[in-house]
Motif scaffolding. Structure first.
Motif, PDB file in Angstrom:
ATOM      1  N   LEU A  25      38.573  85.796  -6.303  1.00  0.00           N
ATOM      2  CA  LEU A  25      38.874  84.418  -6.027  1.00  0.00           C
ATOM      3  C   LEU A  25      40.106  84.137  -7.359  1.00  0.00           C
ATOM      4  O   LEU A  25      41.180  83.338  -7.230  1.00  0.00           O
ATOM      5  N   ALA A  26      40.355  84.901  -8.691  1.00  0.00           N
ATOM      6  CA  ALA A  26      40.859  84.044 -10.365  1.00  0.00           C
ATOM      7  C   ALA A  26      42.222  85.220  -9.201  1.00  0.00           C
ATOM      8  O   ALA A  26      43.526  84.684  -9.460  1.00  0.00           O
ATOM      9  N   VAL A  27      42.336  85.933  -8.532  1.00  0.00           N
ATOM     10  CA  VAL A  27      42.908  86.809  -8.376  1.00  0.00           C
ATOM     11  C   VAL A  27      44.086  85.423  -7.134  1.00  0.00           C
ATOM     12  O   VAL A  27      45.119  85.164  -7.169  1.00  0.00           O
ATOM     13  N   LEU A  28      43.667  84.703  -6.368  1.00  0.00           N
ATOM     14  CA  LEU A  28      43.921  84.572  -4.941  1.00  0.00           C
ATOM     15  C   LEU A  28      43.697  83.150  -5.054  1.00  0.00           C
ATOM     16  O   LEU A  28      45.255  82.524  -4.139  1.00  0.00           O
ATOM     17  N   THR A  29      43.795  82.321  -6.590  1.00  0.00           N
ATOM     18  CA  THR A  29      43.547  81.132  -6.769  1.00  0.00           C
ATOM     19  C   THR A  29      44.755  80.683  -7.046  1.00  0.00           C
ATOM     20  O   THR A  29      45.211  81.794  -8.244  1.00  0.00           O
ATOM     21  N   VAL A  30      45.847  79.951  -6.791  1.00  0.00           N
ATOM     22  CA  VAL A  30      46.729  79.170  -7.982  1.00  0.00           C
ATOM     23  C   VAL A  30      46.450  78.485  -8.489  1.00  0.00           C
ATOM     24  O   VAL A  30      45.887  77.853  -8.958  1.00  0.00           O
ATOM     25  N   GLN A  31      46.376  79.412 -10.251  1.00  0.00           N
ATOM     26  CA  GLN A  31      46.294  78.356 -11.120  1.00  0.00           C
ATOM     27  C   GLN A  31      46.794  77.095 -11.176  1.00  0.00           C
ATOM     28  O   GLN A  31      47.757  77.192 -11.662  1.00  0.00           O
ATOM     29  N   ALA A  32      46.350  75.600 -12.096  1.00  0.00           N
ATOM     30  CA  ALA A  32      46.797  74.419 -12.357  1.00  0.00           C
ATOM     31  C   ALA A  32      47.454  74.416 -13.332  1.00  0.00           C
ATOM     32  O   ALA A  32      47.354  75.576 -14.269  1.00  0.00           O
ATOM     33  N   VAL A  33      48.268  74.035 -13.923  1.00  0.00           N
ATOM     34  CA  VAL A  33      49.271  74.061 -15.022  1.00  0.00           C
ATOM     35  C   VAL A  33      48.692  73.547 -15.423  1.00  0.00           C
ATOM     36  O   VAL A  33      47.574  72.254 -16.319  1.00  0.00           O
ATOM     37  N   PRO A  34      48.014  74.727 -16.859  1.00  0.00           N
ATOM     38  CA  PRO A  34      47.429  74.000 -18.164  1.00  0.00           C
ATOM     39  C   PRO A  34      47.855  72.510 -19.067  1.00  0.00           C
ATOM     40  O   PRO A  34      49.021  72.495 -18.966  1.00  0.00           O
ATOM     41  N   ALA A  35      46.756  71.926 -19.235  1.00  0.00           N
ATOM     42  CA  ALA A  35      47.389  70.521 -20.511  1.00  0.00           C
ATOM     43  C   ALA A  35      47.985  71.270 -21.594  1.00  0.00           C
ATOM     44  O   ALA A  35      47.485  71.625 -22.017  1.00  0.00           O
ATOM     45  N   ALA A  36      48.733  70.445 -21.965  1.00  0.00           N
ATOM     46  CA  ALA A  36      50.028  70.713 -23.233  1.00  0.00           C
ATOM     47  C   ALA A  36      48.836  70.708 -24.368  1.00  0.00           C
ATOM     48  O   ALA A  36      47.712  69.211 -23.955  1.00  0.00           O
ATOM     49  N   ALA A  37      48.523  71.541 -25.368  1.00  0.00           N
ATOM     50  CA  ALA A  37      47.863  70.976 -26.145  1.00  0.00           C
ATOM     51  C   ALA A  37      48.496  69.719 -27.173  1.00  0.00           C
ATOM     52  O   ALA A  37      49.180  69.486 -27.188  1.00  0.00           O
ATOM     53  N   GLU A  38      46.780  69.141 -27.107  1.00  0.00           N
ATOM     54  CA  GLU A  38      47.346  67.960 -28.141  1.00  0.00           C
ATOM     55  C   GLU A  38      46.889  68.022 -29.501  1.00  0.00           C
ATOM     56  O   GLU A  38      45.168  68.890 -29.755  1.00  0.00           O
ATOM     57  N   GLU A  39      47.461  66.906 -30.351  1.00  0.00           N
ATOM     58  CA  GLU A  39      45.793  67.059 -31.660  1.00  0.00           C
ATOM     59  C   GLU A  39      45.304  65.893 -31.857  1.00  0.00           C
ATOM     60  O   GLU A  39      45.188  64.682 -31.759  1.00  0.00           O
ATOM     61  N   ILE A  40      43.899  66.151 -31.673  1.00  0.00           N
ATOM     62  CA  ILE A  40      42.999  65.449 -31.939  1.00  0.00           C
ATOM     63  C   ILE A  40      42.150  65.427 -33.073  1.00  0.00           C
ATOM     64  O   ILE A  40      41.419  66.739 -33.151  1.00  0.00           O
ATOM     65  N   CYS A  41      41.863  64.913 -33.646  1.00  0.00           N
ATOM     66  CA  CYS A  41      41.544  64.340 -35.193  1.00  0.00           C
ATOM     67  C   CYS A  41      41.730  65.410 -36.108  1.00  0.00           C
ATOM     68  O   CYS A  41      40.709  66.076 -36.781  1.00  0.00           O
ATOM     69  N   GLY A  42      42.748  66.340 -35.689  1.00  0.00           N
ATOM     70  CA  GLY A  42      43.519  67.172 -36.523  1.00  0.00           C
ATOM     71  C   GLY A  42      43.345  68.248 -36.409  1.00  0.00           C
ATOM     72  O   GLY A  42      43.340  69.262 -36.912  1.00  0.00           O
ATOM     73  N   GLN A  43      42.832  68.496 -34.954  1.00  0.00           N
ATOM     74  CA  GLN A  43      42.909  70.079 -34.267  1.00  0.00           C
ATOM     75  C   GLN A  43      43.369  69.768 -33.438  1.00  0.00           C
ATOM     76  O   GLN A  43      43.586  68.527 -32.298  1.00  0.00           O
ATOM     77  N   GLN A  44      43.442  70.641 -32.372  1.00  0.00           N
ATOM     78  CA  GLN A  44      44.748  71.476 -31.667  1.00  0.00           C
ATOM     79  C   GLN A  44      43.824  71.845 -30.370  1.00  0.00           C
ATOM     80  O   GLN A  44      42.684  72.442 -30.796  1.00  0.00           O
ATOM     81  N   VAL A  45      43.958  70.748 -29.509  1.00  0.00           N
ATOM     82  CA  VAL A  45      42.381  70.992 -28.340  1.00  0.00           C
ATOM     83  C   VAL A  45      44.346  71.346 -26.969  1.00  0.00           C
ATOM     84  O   VAL A  45      44.469  70.503 -26.613  1.00  0.00           O
ATOM     85  N   GLY A  46      43.470  72.003 -25.432  1.00  0.00           N
ATOM     86  CA  GLY A  46      44.663  72.701 -24.663  1.00  0.00           C
ATOM     87  C   GLY A  46      43.874  72.534 -24.061  1.00  0.00           C
ATOM     88  O   GLY A  46      43.015  73.353 -23.732  1.00  0.00           O
ATOM     89  N   GLY A  47      45.215  72.660 -22.753  1.00  0.00           N
ATOM     90  CA  GLY A  47      44.775  73.660 -21.843  1.00  0.00           C
ATOM     91  C   GLY A  47      43.105  72.749 -20.837  1.00  0.00           C
ATOM     92  O   GLY A  47      43.314  72.009 -20.927  1.00  0.00           O
ATOM     93  N   GLU A  48      42.504  73.957 -19.823  1.00  0.00           N
ATOM     94  CA  GLU A  48      40.787  73.088 -19.650  1.00  0.00           C
ATOM     95  C   GLU A  48      39.986  73.060 -20.614  1.00  0.00           C
ATOM     96  O   GLU A  48      39.635  71.885 -19.712  1.00  0.00           O
TER      97      GLU A  48
END
Length: 337
Positions: A25-48
């Protein structure tokens, strides 16, 4: 929403097939564009991981603020961020899922994602009772209840399969109250549950008649006036059942005249086995009545019918008259061919 029964079966039973399917499924499924990283509480959080964190309410969620940026798991397969009250783990095949509280502590004690449980494959779910929680992992499911489970415990493999057949935590065994352990006497892996001092077990074979080969089963030891334990052994793949009822002295004495009362007591300690036919049921009851009727004390604390009354589902249905015939008893001792 409560998952379907198939989803709640321990994932270890299907692990090999699931890994192969997930890879395809990982090969056949088109992955969604990951969310851009954001700084939250001084830390970077991104993607899924960020997508999941957003869905949960960010800092107002049970996780609180992030305490790390995105990290690579030791096996190189996944990614995770830590938060004030838990973590979110992600792999291409499992997606992103938060883990926290007692379930996180248990998962960590078993080796995190490199342990037998593997990665989380779902978020934490509330059980039908509205109090207990569970979370599914690649290798099994961890259950927790505030008062019934004695902490969080994983359930998987053949014990998990048998537990599921009897209704999981909503069934007669209740919640797991321990991790799996080893029973040297019965050469079996066992796990305790909350109802009736229940124990579920699996053995590759311990030489006992019901478990000469691979077997599963359960035991109830809540105890009654007449019995201390009801043990059910189920040879894997045979369709047979062996029941062992362990009488007290009162049980040996009173069972002679009250078969029905004694029979009801053994099944107050453990559920009647699934899949027993009407013919098998009659045979087991006839064997039980035979043991009860002809039990006799040889020496103090020693009875001619042994410590337990053994009921074997494959014995013939010979009818109650023959089962209680004293002459026939001398030839079969309640376990006829």
């Amino acid at each position: 929403m409560t998952p379907t029964p198939l989803l709640r079966r321990p994932a270890a039973l299907f692990r090999g097939a699931a890994v192969v399917l997930a890879a395809v499924l990982a090969v056949l499924t088109v992955q969604a564009v990951p969310a851009a990283a954001e700084e939250i509480c001084g830390q970077q959080v991104g993607g899924e991981i960020l997508v999941k964190y957003d869905q949960m309410g960010r800092q107002t969620s049970p996780l609180g603020c992030p305490t790390s940026g995105e990290l690579v798991t030791p096996d190189g397969r996944g990614r995770y961020n830590t938060f004030e009250h838990g973590s979110i783990y992600w792999t291409p095949t499992t997606g992103a899922h938060p883990v926290w509280g007692a379930i996180l502590d248990k998962w960590g004690s078993l080796g995190w994602e490199q342990g037998d449980l593997g990665y989380p494959v779902d978020d934490e779910l509330t059980n039908p009772d509205g109090l207990g929680k569970r979370q599914e992992f690649e290798g099994g499911t961890v259950y927790w209840h505030p008062t019934l489970s004695n902490g969080a415990h994983p359930v998987w493999g053949e014990i998990g399969r048998l537990w599921g057949e009897y209704g999981w935590e909503s069934g007669p065994f209740g919640y797991p109250t321990s991790d799996e352990g080893w029973d040297e006497d019965y050469k079996s892996i066992y796990q305790t549950f909350s109802s009736n001092n229940s124990t579920l077990f699996w053995s590759a074979g311990n030489g006992v008649e019901g478990c000469t080969g691979e077997c599963v089963g359960y035991s109830g030891t809540a105890g009654t006036d007449w019995f201390t334990e009801t043990r059910v052994e189920i040879p894997v793949g045979s369709g047979d059942v062996v029941v062992r009822a362990y009488p007290t002295e009162s049980g040996f004495i009173n069972g002679r005249t009250d078969f029905v009362g004694a029979w009801n007591q053994i099944w107050s300690m453990a559920p009647y086995p699934n899949g027993v036919s009407e013919t098998e049921h009659r045979s087991m009851y006839e064997q039980f009545a035979c043991h009860a009727a002809f039990s006799d004390q040889i020496f103090p604390g020693e009875w001619n019918t042994q410590d337990s009354w053994d009921l074997e589902s494959w014995r013939a249905d010979i009818g109650m008259e023959d089962a209680l015939d004293p002459i026939l008893f001398l030839g079969h001792w309640c376990n006829w061919d």
